[in-house]
Write a protein that holds these residues in place. Structure first.
Motif, PDB file in Angstrom:
ATOM      1  N   LYS A 194      47.859  45.439  40.989  1.00  0.00           N
ATOM      2  CA  LYS A 194      47.578  44.055  41.401  1.00  0.00           C
ATOM      3  C   LYS A 194      48.664  43.105  40.859  1.00  0.00           C
ATOM      4  N   ARG A 195      49.027  43.307  39.588  1.00  0.00           N
ATOM      5  CA  ARG A 195      50.038  42.424  38.993  1.00  0.00           C
ATOM      6  C   ARG A 195      51.396  42.637  39.653  1.00  0.00           C
ATOM      7  N   PHE A 196      51.678  43.887  40.020  1.00  0.00           N
ATOM      8  CA  PHE A 196      52.953  44.197  40.685  1.00  0.00           C
ATOM      9  C   PHE A 196      53.040  43.442  42.024  1.00  0.00           C
ATOM     10  N   THR A 199      63.016  28.427  25.207  1.00  0.00           N
ATOM     11  CA  THR A 199      61.839  28.549  26.060  1.00  0.00           C
ATOM     12  C   THR A 199      61.917  29.858  26.828  1.00  0.00           C
ATOM     13  N   ARG A 200      60.818  30.596  26.870  1.00  0.00           N
ATOM     14  CA  ARG A 200      60.796  31.804  27.700  1.00  0.00           C
ATOM     15  C   ARG A 200      60.524  31.457  29.149  1.00  0.00           C
ATOM     16  N   ALA A 201      59.572  30.527  29.351  1.00  0.00           N
ATOM     17  CA  ALA A 201      59.120  30.258  30.710  1.00  0.00           C
ATOM     18  C   ALA A 201      58.783  28.781  30.857  1.00  0.00           C
ATOM     19  N   ALA A 209      55.411  36.245  36.266  1.00  0.00           N
ATOM     20  CA  ALA A 209      55.833  37.478  36.953  1.00  0.00           C
ATOM     21  C   ALA A 209      56.492  38.424  35.947  1.00  0.00           C
ATOM     22  N   LYS A 210      56.371  39.727  36.211  1.00  0.00           N
ATOM     23  CA  LYS A 210      57.042  40.690  35.319  1.00  0.00           C
ATOM     24  C   LYS A 210      58.406  40.977  35.937  1.00  0.00           C
ATOM     25  N   THR A 211      59.289  40.009  35.762  1.00  0.00           N
ATOM     26  CA  THR A 211      60.599  40.092  36.405  1.00  0.00           C
ATOM     27  C   THR A 211      61.712  40.192  35.366  1.00  0.00           C
ATOM     28  N   ASN A 267      63.235  37.350  32.947  1.00  0.00           N
ATOM     29  CA  ASN A 267      62.450  36.806  31.825  1.00  0.00           C
ATOM     30  C   ASN A 267      62.849  37.483  30.518  1.00  0.00           C
ATOM     31  N   TYR A 268      63.160  38.767  30.613  1.00  0.00           N
ATOM     32  CA  TYR A 268      63.498  39.534  29.412  1.00  0.00           C
ATOM     33  C   TYR A 268      64.936  39.245  28.996  1.00  0.00           C
ATOM     34  N   ALA A 269      65.808  39.070  30.004  1.00  0.00           N
ATOM     35  CA  ALA A 269      67.204  38.716  29.703  1.00  0.00           C
ATOM     36  C   ALA A 269      67.245  37.373  28.973  1.00  0.00           C
ATOM     37  N   SER A 320      54.112  36.510  22.839  1.00  0.00           N
ATOM     38  CA  SER A 320      55.115  36.972  21.897  1.00  0.00           C
ATOM     39  C   SER A 320      55.880  38.173  22.440  1.00  0.00           C
ATOM     40  N   GLY A 321      57.159  38.012  22.657  1.00  0.00           N
ATOM     41  CA  GLY A 321      58.019  39.138  23.040  1.00  0.00           C
ATOM     42  C   GLY A 321      57.465  39.942  24.192  1.00  0.00           C
ATOM     43  N   THR A 322      56.996  41.127  23.881  1.00  0.00           N
ATOM     44  CA  THR A 322      56.451  42.003  24.920  1.00  0.00           C
ATOM     45  C   THR A 322      54.942  42.137  24.776  1.00  0.00           C
ATOM     46  N   MET A 323      54.313  41.073  24.275  1.00  0.00           N
ATOM     47  CA  MET A 323      52.860  41.164  24.025  1.00  0.00           C
ATOM     48  C   MET A 323      52.208  39.805  24.245  1.00  0.00           C
ATOM     49  N   ASN A 324      50.941  39.829  24.578  1.00  0.00           N
ATOM     50  CA  ASN A 324      50.135  38.611  24.484  1.00  0.00           C
ATOM     51  C   ASN A 324      49.703  38.470  23.030  1.00  0.00           C
ATOM     52  N   ILE A 325      49.323  37.237  22.654  1.00  0.00           N
ATOM     53  CA  ILE A 325      49.004  37.027  21.237  1.00  0.00           C
ATOM     54  C   ILE A 325      47.541  36.625  21.085  1.00  0.00           C
ATOM     55  N   PRO A 331      49.925  37.765  32.581  1.00  0.00           N
ATOM     56  CA  PRO A 331      48.502  38.127  32.437  1.00  0.00           C
ATOM     57  C   PRO A 331      48.368  39.581  32.001  1.00  0.00           C
ATOM     58  N   GLY A 332      48.203  39.781  30.722  1.00  0.00           N
ATOM     59  CA  GLY A 332      48.278  41.129  30.144  1.00  0.00           C
ATOM     60  C   GLY A 332      47.001  41.935  30.329  1.00  0.00           C
ATOM     61  N   ILE A 333      47.186  43.220  30.531  1.00  0.00           N
ATOM     62  CA  ILE A 333      46.062  44.130  30.780  1.00  0.00           C
ATOM     63  C   ILE A 333      45.431  44.567  29.443  1.00  0.00           C
ATOM     64  N   THR A 334      46.263  44.736  28.427  1.00  0.00           N
ATOM     65  CA  THR A 334      45.728  45.098  27.114  1.00  0.00           C
ATOM     66  C   THR A 334      44.877  43.947  26.582  1.00  0.00           C
ATOM     67  N   LYS A 335      45.419  42.736  26.676  1.00  0.00           N
ATOM     68  CA  LYS A 335      44.665  41.551  26.225  1.00  0.00           C
ATOM     69  C   LYS A 335      43.332  41.441  26.970  1.00  0.00           C
ATOM     70  N   GLY A 371      49.697  44.688  23.982  1.00  0.00           N
ATOM     71  CA  GLY A 371      50.551  45.051  25.115  1.00  0.00           C
ATOM     72  C   GLY A 371      50.542  46.556  25.315  1.00  0.00           C
ATOM     73  N   THR A 372      50.996  47.005  26.458  1.00  0.00           N
ATOM     74  CA  THR A 372      50.981  48.439  26.760  1.00  0.00           C
ATOM     75  C   THR A 372      51.881  49.204  25.800  1.00  0.00           C
ATOM     76  N   ALA A 373      53.139  48.765  25.689  1.00  0.00           N
ATOM     77  CA  ALA A 373      54.067  49.460  24.796  1.00  0.00           C
ATOM     78  C   ALA A 373      53.671  49.210  23.346  1.00  0.00           C
TER      79      ALA A 373
HETATM   80  N1  PLP Z   1      53.723  39.698  27.835  1.00  0.00           N
HETATM   81  C1  PLP Z   1      54.911  40.229  28.153  1.00  0.00           C
HETATM   82  C2  PLP Z   1      56.081  39.326  28.301  1.00  0.00           C
HETATM   83  C3  PLP Z   1      55.044  41.613  28.327  1.00  0.00           C
HETATM   84  O1  PLP Z   1      56.223  42.166  28.632  1.00  0.00           O
HETATM   85  C4  PLP Z   1      53.910  42.432  28.175  1.00  0.00           C
HETATM   86  C5  PLP Z   1      54.018  43.873  28.389  1.00  0.00           C
HETATM   87  O2  PLP Z   1      53.812  44.367  29.443  1.00  0.00           O
HETATM   88  C6  PLP Z   1      52.669  41.826  27.868  1.00  0.00           C
HETATM   89  C7  PLP Z   1      52.616  40.450  27.687  1.00  0.00           C
HETATM   90  C8  PLP Z   1      51.418  42.637  27.740  1.00  0.00           C
HETATM   91  O3  PLP Z   1      50.951  43.050  28.999  1.00  0.00           O
HETATM   92  P1  PLP Z   1      50.197  44.437  29.174  1.00  0.00           P
HETATM   93  O4  PLP Z   1      49.093  44.433  28.204  1.00  0.00           O
HETATM   94  O5  PLP Z   1      49.721  44.414  30.580  1.00  0.00           O
HETATM   95  O6  PLP Z   1      51.180  45.505  28.914  1.00  0.00           O
END
Ligand code: PLP
Ligand code: COI
Length: 356
Positions: A96-98, A185-187, A195-197, A200-202, A233-238, A258-262, A302-304
């Motif tokens: 769905k997020r994709f 600012t990230r976003a 978006a997981k584009t 954003n990471y660059a 935060s980085g690659t995670m929701n907080i 919108p994180g799935i782990t969160k 986060g997933t990772a």
């Molecule tokens: N926020 C960012 C910027 C991320 O890259 C991630 C990792 O995917 C998350 C949050 C957490 O999302 P999820 O729990 O779906 O992996």
């Protein structure tokens, strides 16, 4: 191979790398499984998914994703259960997020059913690559990028979808020191932060590098207008536990992924009778709660990263040490509970897991 009504073609490698894997030493994202799934979008249609030996890509130098960044990705994991079955965690949510990321990045919307079929097919094909050790998993990386060989700016007509997988261990080896970002600012509101584009990471790399030079593992992003509110935060929701309640920034904004782990942590917390507040959270509110001893837990989800404990928060040049990690009742419990669901050690009462 036939899944739902979608057929997947496959060709097995003659040079498996499986015997060379050091299963006791799996750095995140550096070991790649034998195969990848490839699917092209051409003439307004998605082609047939094809599983083939993992290999380099051959790209035209004008490939538009490289120049203009029409590129999105997902991240999810497959686990080996205690009964030696294979379980994928909430792939419907990634599908769905994709599709939402596609829409925001002006790419053709990837059908969620096709996404799930492809994920299951590649995991099944390379199932021997799923680590057997507790706490380890197979990281699945689906991505879609623009492939027009054209130098003008326009949405691409052609795209390539690929999924590869990596056996992985932990992304973070230790509890984190994070810095609340006050300048970068990230976003931005109206931008692509939801978006997981790729871009954003660059965009986060330079501020994160400056943070690392100051001794922080990660940044905590704040709103782009006044740096007044916590975002992620980085690659995670907080997430925070304050006065026994779970707090996390609301995701009804276009600046937070919108994180799935969160989401899973929130659903478990509510199921356990814990109060949850998803709303705008002021940095000052968090600092005040630390100072008053009301903040008992802070962690990323986060997933990772899985559940990544935060041990220190830096803000305006001051270091705020947080309560000791072993004393954190909720986040330690939720971490173990999520793992137990994924590894089939307890009942999956929310039907989060898809067996392959
Ligand atoms: N926020 C960012 C910027 C991320 O890259 C991630 C990792 O995917 C998350 C949050 C957490 O999302 P999820 O729990 O779906 O992996
Ligand atoms: C994930 O958790 O899936 C991520 O996307 C993080 C990644 C950038 C390593």
């Amino acid at each position: 191979m036939e899944r739902s009504n979608i057929s997947v073609k496959s060709k097995r490698t003659e040079n498996s790398g499986l015997s060379q894997v050091d299963w006791d030493n799996l750095p995140f994202g550096k070991v790649f499984s034998d195969h990848m799934l490839v699917l092209d979008y051409e003439n307004g249609e998605w082609g047939t998914p094809q599983i083939e030996p993992f290999s380099n890509l051959n790209l035209h130098p004008a490939t538009s994703a490289i120049h203009y960044g029409q590129s999105i990705f997902e991240g999810l994991k497959a686990y080996r259960t205690v009964d030696n079955e294979v379980a994928i965690f909430r792939p419907d949510m990634n599908a769905k997020r994709f599709a939402e990321s596609c829409k925001r990045m002006c790419m053709p919307e990837f059908p969620p059913e096709l996404f799930e079929t492809c994920v299951q097919a590649i995991v099944d094909f390379d199932r021997d690559w799923i680590p057997k050790k507790e706490g380890y998993s197979l990281y699945i990386r689906p991505f879609l990028f623009a492939t027009d060989d054209y130098i003008g700016i326009k949405p691409s007509d052609n795209y390539k979808f690929i999924i590869f997988t990596c056996p992985v261990g932990a992304y973070y080896a230790e509890p984190l020191n994070v810095k609340i970002e006050e300048h970068f600012t990230r976003a931005a509101a109206g931008g692509v932060g939801r978006a997981k584009t790729a871009g954003n990471y660059a965009a986060s790399l330079y501020p994160a590098k400056l943070g690392k030079e100051e001794g922080y593992h990660q940044l905590v992003w704040t709103d782009g207008k006044k740096h007044e509110y916590i975002e992620e935060s980085g690659t995670m929701n907080i997430m925070f536990v304050i006065d026994g309640k779970l707090f996390t920034p609301a995701e009804d904004t276009d600046t937070i992924l919108p994180g799935i782990t969160k989401r899973s942590v929130i659903e478990l917390a509510k199921d356990w009778g814990m109060e949850v507040e998803e709303r705008k959270i002021k940095v000052d509110e968090v600092i005040e709660a630390i100072n008053d001893g009301r903040l008992t837990e802070a962690f990323g989800a986060g997933t990772a990263a899985t559940i990544a404990q935060i041990k220190m928060i830096g803000y305006k040049g001051k270091h705020y040490e947080l309560p000791a990690v072993p004393e954190r009742e909720f986040s330690n419990k939720v971490f173990h509970h999520l793992d137990a669901i994924k590894e089939g050690r307890i009942e999956d009462k929310f039907n989060w897991v898809v067996k392959v």
